[in-house]
Design a protein around this motif. Structure first.
Motif: not given
Length: 329
Positions: A255-259
């Motif tokens: 989630e962190l990487v995608h955002t």
């Protein structure tokens, strides 16, 4: 002996417990073929800043520019095998691996850059990104759209479609781009980006199809004399990761990487659009003549390549039809 074994066992458990308490760290190497002044670099540097800060240092990112990881074809293969974590690549380059992406090589598919952004940031774009998982990659998002036109070195000059006849022009090394420029009467010469400056400087080719920001960022204004706004391709870019790396991330890190990727892409798109606008002005100030021909004959010739490009490509054909239906509404 029993006491000693018990003490040793407690120590081992304590050591394991301490190791388990430490956060897992991840190292990412992200690559691209453009210069360190390019929108690709802007996106990846912004991504690096965001993920390193938000992960508290648990993710470390190295950005490699200028083809350090090889040309885009090699970089894509390295991502698929897990040797390279990811990077920015052209959507058209992906067509050599993912057949559906051949639709992105259709000349004059989109009316303009804004329409291309609208479609690729829609659910259809997300579906195209999801296809990459079947080929050892994971798509984070579509990046900047590069509106590509024809730059020529004297005595070559393109004022009309007739001037394209026999023109030896460097094109992206993909089947779709080759067929598109064949249909316009040129002699398309596929070539990796890293070879391009020397090729035009040494008269290996007479022309190249390129976006205005790249003319300035990579110094092509020193080697060409005219830039004709043919706008044949709204060329897409994609932020891609190795699927093996992506699959190894826990859900919170995903989630962190995608955002962070989507936020970085927004920053990169804004930077690119400004560079593209400024590029035309800077190129003209440097002595490059900007020509604006009647595009109707270019479109008529170029679109004759569509059937060839889409031959035996059912997925690409389906996306083309869906794009056209979207644009018609």
């Amino acid at each position: 002996m029993t006491i000693m074994r018990h003490v040793f066992g407690v120590a081992a458990v304590a050591t394991l417990g301490a190791g388990a308490a430490q956060a897992q760290t991840y190292e990412m190497t992200l690559a691209h073929v453009l210069s360190d002044q390019s929108p690709y670099q802007v996106i990846l540097e912004e991504f690096k800043s965001l993920v390193e800060e938000r992960s508290g240092g648990d993710i470390a990112v190295e950005v490699q520019c200028c083809g350090q990881a090889g040309n885009e074809g090699r970089a894509i293969q390295s991502m698929r095998t897990g040797i390279l974590t990811g990077g920015m690549v052209g959507g058209s380059t992906l067509e050599t691996v993912v057949p559906a992406y051949r639709v992105l090589s259709l000349p004059y598919l989109f009316e303009d850059k804004s329409q291309a952004y609208e479609i690729l940031q829609s659910e259809m774009g997300r579906e195209m990104l999801d296809l990459l998982d079947e080929y050892g990659m994971h798509g984070l998002g579509f990046g900047s759209i590069y509106e590509r036109s024809v730059a020529t070195k004297a005595p070559a000059r393109v004022e009309s479609i007739d001037d394209m006849e026999g023109l030896k022009i460097r094109v992206l090394p993909t089947p779709g781009f080759v067929e598109a420029y064949k249909a316009m009467g040129t002699q398309p010469t596929p070539m990796s980006y890293g070879e391009l400056f020397m090729a035009i400087q040494n008269n290996v080719v007479d022309a190249l199809e390129i976006s205005p920001d790249a003319i300035v960022a990579d110094g092509f204004y020193e080697a060409v004399n005219t830039y004709t706004l043919t706008k044949a391709h709204q060329s897409t870019t994609v932020f891609v990761l190795s699927k093996s790396f992506w699959d190894g991330l826990p859900d919170d890190m995903k989630e962190l990487v995608h955002t962070a990727a989507l936020e970085a892409i927004d920053v990169g798109i804004a930077a690119h659009d400004k560079l593209a606008d400024d590029g035309l002005v800077t190129a003209a100030e440097a002595g490059v003549e900007i020509l604006e021909p009647d595009l109707a004959p270019f479109m008529e010739s170029a679109k004759q390549s569509w059937d060839v490009i889409l031959t035996d490509q059912p997925e690409a054909t389906e996306f083309k039809e869906r794009f056209e239906a979207f644009m018609a509404n």
